[in-house]
Design a protein around this motif. Sequence first.
Motif, PDB file in Angstrom:
ATOM      1  N   GLN A   1       0.813  -1.212   0.000  1.00 15.18           N
ATOM      2  CA  GLN A   1       0.000   0.000   0.000  1.00 15.18           C
ATOM      3  C   GLN A   1       0.853   1.273   0.000  1.00 15.18           C
ATOM      4  O   GLN A   1       0.744   2.137   0.877  1.00 15.18           O
ATOM      5  CB  GLN A   1      -1.002  -0.035   1.159  1.00 15.18           C
ATOM      6  N   CYS A   2       1.692   1.383  -1.019  1.00 15.91           N
ATOM      7  CA  CYS A   2       2.596   2.527  -1.164  1.00 15.91           C
ATOM      8  C   CYS A   2       1.809   3.826  -1.326  1.00 15.91           C
ATOM      9  O   CYS A   2       0.810   3.871  -2.045  1.00 15.91           O
ATOM     10  CB  CYS A   2       3.495   2.337  -2.384  1.00 15.91           C
ATOM     11  N   LYS A   3       2.272   4.879  -0.658  1.00 13.04           N
ATOM     12  CA  LYS A   3       1.630   6.192  -0.761  1.00 13.04           C
ATOM     13  C   LYS A   3       1.607   6.633  -2.223  1.00 13.04           C
ATOM     14  O   LYS A   3       2.606   6.559  -2.917  1.00 13.04           O
ATOM     15  CB  LYS A   3       2.393   7.200   0.098  1.00 13.04           C
ATOM     16  N   ASP A   4       0.442   7.077  -2.678  1.00 14.25           N
ATOM     17  CA  ASP A   4       0.218   7.552  -4.043  1.00 14.25           C
ATOM     18  C   ASP A   4       0.424   6.473  -5.111  1.00 14.25           C
ATOM     19  O   ASP A   4       0.758   6.773  -6.264  1.00 14.25           O
ATOM     20  CB  ASP A   4       1.081   8.778  -4.353  1.00 14.25           C
ATOM     21  N   CYS A   5       0.192   5.242  -4.742  1.00 12.48           N
ATOM     22  CA  CYS A   5       0.286   4.122  -5.685  1.00 12.48           C
ATOM     23  C   CYS A   5      -0.659   4.337  -6.857  1.00 12.48           C
ATOM     24  O   CYS A   5      -1.814   4.740  -6.682  1.00 12.48           O
ATOM     25  CB  CYS A   5      -0.085   2.825  -4.966  1.00 12.48           C
TER      26      CYS A   5
ATOM     27  N   ALA B   1      -3.832   1.830  -6.450  1.00 10.36           N
ATOM     28  CA  ALA B   1      -4.405   1.705  -5.106  1.00 10.36           C
ATOM     29  C   ALA B   1      -5.805   1.102  -5.122  1.00 10.36           C
ATOM     30  O   ALA B   1      -6.218   0.448  -4.161  1.00 10.36           O
ATOM     31  CB  ALA B   1      -4.429   3.063  -4.414  1.00 10.36           C
TER      32      ALA B   1
ATOM     33  N   ASN C   1       7.028   7.721  -3.454  1.00 12.52           N
ATOM     34  CA  ASN C   1       6.519   8.952  -4.036  1.00 12.52           C
ATOM     35  C   ASN C   1       7.578  10.042  -4.164  1.00 12.52           C
ATOM     36  O   ASN C   1       7.662  10.724  -5.186  1.00 12.52           O
ATOM     37  CB  ASN C   1       5.319   9.469  -3.244  1.00 12.52           C
TER      38      ASN C   1
END
Length: 163
Positions: free
Chosen positions: A36-40, A43, A139
């Motif tokens: 769940q990477c930020k700004d994936c 998502a 990101n």
Amino acid sequence: MSKYDGQGYIARVMPEVYTDGEGIRVSIYVSGCTFQCKDCFNASIWGFNKGRQFDELVLDEIINYLRKPYIQGVSILGGEPLQNLTIVNPLIKRVRKEFGQEKDIWMWSGYMREYIERDPDLKAVLDQIDVLVDGPFVNYLKDLSLNFRGSHNQRIHYLSNQQ
């Protein structure tokens, strides 16, 4: 059941893609990712039950798309493919059975190659694919000019002599 089995859902199958690896490709987006990477970019498919259940009909559909002579290979993305071995293993096995080395296999994973190589279940996948793009999307390292990657920490590993 392994922590890498996922729930067996495919979010999307795209029959002719020009951006997910070299040449024209069939892209398979598996559902589910715990990174769940930020700004994936994907998502919307973090949940493991997004899309449709992977079964023989879906596999046959993918193989039929790959039969077109101008298709160079298959790209496996997500979600996180290596958290979905119940999809990835049969898919790779069938592609190799039908096409041998004629079609190449690319895979994107948030896991680093070094981690994958230390885990026997994941290493078995690595031994069957041609190209691995590894590393989570970060990101602050984002660069839209990079080929086949979203951030500078991600690496492209050519694993076979096919490339």
